[in-house]
Design a protein around this motif. Structure first.
Motif, mmCIF file in Angstrom:
data_model
loop_
_atom_site.group_PDB
_atom_site.id
_atom_site.type_symbol
_atom_site.label_atom_id
_atom_site.label_comp_id
_atom_site.label_asym_id
_atom_site.label_seq_id
_atom_site.Cartn_x
_atom_site.Cartn_y
_atom_site.Cartn_z
ATOM 1 N N THR A 254 0.843 -1.189 0.000
ATOM 2 C CA THR A 254 0.000 0.000 0.000
ATOM 3 C C THR A 254 0.879 1.240 0.000
ATOM 4 O O THR A 254 1.772 1.374 0.843
ATOM 5 N N CYS A 255 0.642 2.120 -0.959
ATOM 6 C CA CYS A 255 1.467 3.316 -1.118
ATOM 7 C C CYS A 255 0.759 4.550 -0.565
ATOM 8 O O CYS A 255 -0.457 4.675 -0.665
ATOM 9 N N SER A 256 1.539 5.461 -0.025
ATOM 10 C CA SER A 256 1.000 6.739 0.445
ATOM 11 C C SER A 256 2.062 7.817 0.260
ATOM 12 O O SER A 256 3.234 7.528 -0.001
ATOM 13 N N LYS A 257 1.650 9.063 0.420
ATOM 14 C CA LYS A 257 2.542 10.193 0.180
ATOM 15 C C LYS A 257 2.344 11.251 1.253
ATOM 16 O O LYS A 257 1.225 11.508 1.696
ATOM 17 N N THR A 258 3.452 11.871 1.697
ATOM 18 C CA THR A 258 3.389 12.963 2.664
ATOM 19 C C THR A 258 4.324 14.070 2.210
ATOM 20 O O THR A 258 5.486 13.805 1.890
ATOM 21 N N GLU A 259 3.824 15.288 2.176
ATOM 22 C CA GLU A 259 4.666 16.442 1.856
ATOM 23 C C GLU A 259 5.219 17.002 3.148
ATOM 24 O O GLU A 259 4.487 17.239 4.100
ATOM 25 N N THR A 260 6.535 17.211 3.199
ATOM 26 C CA THR A 260 7.165 17.788 4.373
ATOM 27 C C THR A 260 7.854 19.088 3.989
ATOM 28 O O THR A 260 8.380 19.236 2.885
ATOM 29 N N VAL A 261 7.863 20.041 4.901
ATOM 30 C CA VAL A 261 8.526 21.318 4.680
ATOM 31 C C VAL A 261 9.888 21.252 5.334
ATOM 32 O O VAL A 261 10.010 21.047 6.541
ATOM 33 N N LEU A 262 10.937 21.396 4.546
ATOM 34 C CA LEU A 262 12.298 21.300 5.057
ATOM 35 C C LEU A 262 12.709 22.600 5.732
ATOM 36 O O LEU A 262 12.257 23.689 5.368
ATOM 37 N N LYS A 263 13.608 22.477 6.715
ATOM 38 C CA LYS A 263 14.146 23.658 7.384
ATOM 39 C C LYS A 263 15.026 24.433 6.420
ATOM 40 O O LYS A 263 15.736 23.868 5.599
ATOM 41 N N MET A 264 14.999 25.770 6.548
ATOM 42 C CA MET A 264 15.816 26.599 5.676
ATOM 43 C C MET A 264 17.286 26.417 6.022
ATOM 44 O O MET A 264 17.665 26.315 7.187
ATOM 45 N N ALA A 265 18.118 26.358 5.020
ATOM 46 C CA ALA A 265 19.552 26.197 5.246
ATOM 47 C C ALA A 265 20.134 27.430 5.919
ATOM 48 O O ALA A 265 19.662 28.554 5.722
ATOM 49 N N THR A 266 21.173 27.239 6.728
ATOM 50 C CA THR A 266 21.809 28.356 7.426
ATOM 51 C C THR A 266 22.390 29.332 6.415
ATOM 52 O O THR A 266 23.114 28.955 5.492
ATOM 53 N N GLY A 267 22.054 30.613 6.591
ATOM 54 C CA GLY A 267 22.554 31.633 5.689
ATOM 55 C C GLY A 267 21.728 31.813 4.442
ATOM 56 O O GLY A 267 22.034 32.661 3.612
ATOM 57 N N ALA A 268 20.667 31.035 4.284
ATOM 58 C CA ALA A 268 19.831 31.156 3.097
ATOM 59 C C ALA A 268 19.024 32.444 3.160
ATOM 60 O O ALA A 268 18.635 32.901 4.231
ATOM 61 N N ALA A 269 18.806 33.020 1.997
ATOM 62 C CA ALA A 269 18.044 34.262 1.948
ATOM 63 C C ALA A 269 16.611 34.006 2.370
ATOM 64 O O ALA A 269 15.998 33.035 1.933
ATOM 65 N N PRO A 270 16.058 34.864 3.259
ATOM 66 C CA PRO A 270 14.666 34.660 3.698
ATOM 67 C C PRO A 270 13.706 34.828 2.540
ATOM 68 O O PRO A 270 13.926 35.626 1.626
ATOM 69 N N GLY A 271 12.655 34.099 2.554
ATOM 70 C CA GLY A 271 11.662 34.182 1.499
ATOM 71 C C GLY A 271 10.349 33.601 1.958
ATOM 72 O O GLY A 271 10.291 32.880 2.958
ATOM 73 N N PRO A 272 9.263 33.915 1.253
ATOM 74 C CA PRO A 272 7.942 33.422 1.651
ATOM 75 C C PRO A 272 7.793 31.917 1.476
ATOM 76 O O PRO A 272 6.942 31.305 2.097
ATOM 77 N N GLU A 273 8.613 31.329 0.600
ATOM 78 C CA GLU A 273 8.476 29.902 0.330
ATOM 79 C C GLU A 273 9.675 29.150 0.871
ATOM 80 O O GLU A 273 10.808 29.602 0.787
ATOM 81 N N ARG A 274 9.418 28.007 1.458
ATOM 82 C CA ARG A 274 10.474 27.130 1.910
ATOM 83 C C ARG A 274 10.443 25.855 1.075
ATOM 84 O O ARG A 274 9.401 25.465 0.567
ATOM 85 N N GLN A 275 11.589 25.226 0.952
ATOM 86 C CA GLN A 275 11.698 24.040 0.113
ATOM 87 C C GLN A 275 10.849 22.908 0.677
ATOM 88 O O GLN A 275 10.825 22.647 1.866
ATOM 89 N N LYS A 276 10.141 22.234 -0.206
ATOM 90 C CA LYS A 276 9.317 21.104 0.197
ATOM 91 C C LYS A 276 9.909 19.818 -0.374
ATOM 92 O O LYS A 276 10.492 19.805 -1.441
ATOM 93 N N ASP A 277 9.752 18.764 0.378
ATOM 94 C CA ASP A 277 10.188 17.465 -0.083
ATOM 95 C C ASP A 277 9.023 16.504 0.064
ATOM 96 O O ASP A 277 8.191 16.649 0.955
ATOM 97 N N THR A 278 8.941 15.547 -0.831
ATOM 98 C CA THR A 278 7.855 14.576 -0.796
ATOM 99 C C THR A 278 8.400 13.224 -0.375
ATOM 100 O O THR A 278 9.307 12.691 -1.010
ATOM 101 N N ILE A 279 7.847 12.703 0.706
ATOM 102 C CA ILE A 279 8.237 11.401 1.217
ATOM 103 C C ILE A 279 7.130 10.408 0.881
ATOM 104 O O ILE A 279 5.959 10.641 1.164
ATOM 105 N N PHE A 280 7.511 9.311 0.261
ATOM 106 C CA PHE A 280 6.554 8.266 -0.087
ATOM 107 C C PHE A 280 6.733 7.083 0.864
ATOM 108 O O PHE A 280 7.842 6.784 1.298
ATOM 109 N N THR A 281 5.630 6.440 1.181
ATOM 110 C CA THR A 281 5.651 5.289 2.081
ATOM 111 C C THR A 281 5.032 4.091 1.385
ATOM 112 O O THR A 281 4.008 4.223 0.714
#
Length: 308
Positions: A254-281
């Motif tokens: 049985t497959c499923s999917k979860t979107e996770t919001v990754l922490k911003m890298a140190t020194g990264a320019a601030p912005g309204p959007e943060r990088q997202k990663d998709t984890i599948f199970t």
């Protein structure tokens, strides 16, 4: 990856995913194809595969891309263009793709395969994407008679059982969920094509994330606090295909999917959007070996499992 190492010992497997949700089903099928057709020097089995595409969703370009990436990382370079084109063609020559647009065509295709298996002993894996493609069409044609509704799939299942018994092949078939979870419908997860049957591997918690986003899950999902959601989950994951097919299934994924919001890298320019990663199970259950769950991500080179 343990599921791939034991693929030869599996009789028949059912891969299931929520309808209209991209949960990594196709990528898992491509992983199985690559594992079989790649040369032994590249970690493959050098075996032939039959891919029966009833959903007309097979992406050959994606499959070639994954094979090319794996050959580049496991074989010596043969020039500026990467791995030898002849080696890639050799891998693709081990894949037989067949299309079916009805249960009758699927039944005739399986009869054809019986002849092919007798002539080609290297054919070891049969993939059907998906076994439930004609479920509603067969129900409409069968009218009020359940026997007529299930007649064609029963005959296909009987023939598959004979292929399993006589030729010792491995069969993977995807299966659409009849309906989505209510939580999946209300979430903002992007929709796309989905599919097949069930089984999975041990879950790992090493994925870097700070907060969980919308999730699209199918059977074996975490228990819900709402009794109505729980009953909806059980209803969705209950097998609905004919009993003759269910008797063949030894493993369910049985497959499923979860979107996770990754922490911003140190020194990264601030912005309204943060990088997202998709984890599948993928959750795998079997009749005799219990169950386990694995998580993975999808990259240019295909599925990459997350280690514990």
């Amino acid at each position: 990856m343990s599921a791939l190492k034991t693929v030869k010992s599996w009789n028949s497997s059912d891969l299931k995913a929520p309808l209209l949700l991209c949960v990594g089903k196709s990528e898992l099928l491509y992983l199985l194809v690559c594992r079989c057709v790649l040369p032994r020097s590249a970690g493959g089995l050098e075996l032939s595969v039959v891919f029966v595409d009833t959903d007309f969703s097979l992406d050959l370009l994606r499959l070639v891309t994954i094979l090319d990436h794996k050959l580049q990382h496991t074989t010596a370079p043969c020039g500026a263009g990467g791995p030898d084109e002849a080696l890639l063609r050799s891998c693709l020559s081990r894949v037989l793709v067949l299309h079916c647009s009805s249960s009758s065509q699927l039944l005739l295709t399986l009869h054809f395969l019986e002849t092919s298996l007798a002539a080609r002993p290297d054919l070891s894996l049969l993939l059907i994407d998906s076994i439930s493609a004609f479920y509603w069409l067969d129900r409409a044609e069968g009218g009020a008679s359940y026997a007529k509704q299930e007649e064609k799939l029963n005959r296909c299942s009987e023939l598959l059982g004979r292929l399993l018994r006589d030729y010792k092949i491995t069969v993977f078939a995807s299966c659409h969920s009849i309906r989505q979870h209510s939580s999946s419908v209300s979430s903002s997860a992007p929709s796309s094509s989905s599919a097949p049957s069930s089984s999975s591997a041990p879950s790992s918690s090493s994925a870097p994330s700070s907060s969980s986003g919308p999730s699209a899950s199918s059977s074996f999902s975490a228990p819900s606090s709402s009794s109505s959601s729980s009953s909806s989950s059980v209803d969705q994951d209950r097998p609905y295909l004919c009993r003759s097919w269910q008797k063949l299934v030894s493993h369910r994924l049985t497959c499923s999917k979860t979107e996770t919001v990754l922490k911003m890298a140190t020194g990264a320019a601030p912005g309204p959007e943060r990088q997202k990663d998709t984890i599948f199970t993928v959750h795998c259950s079997s009749r005799n070996r219990g169950s386990r769950t694995n998580r993975f991500i999808i990259t240019d080179s295909g599925v990459e499992f997350i280690k514990d």
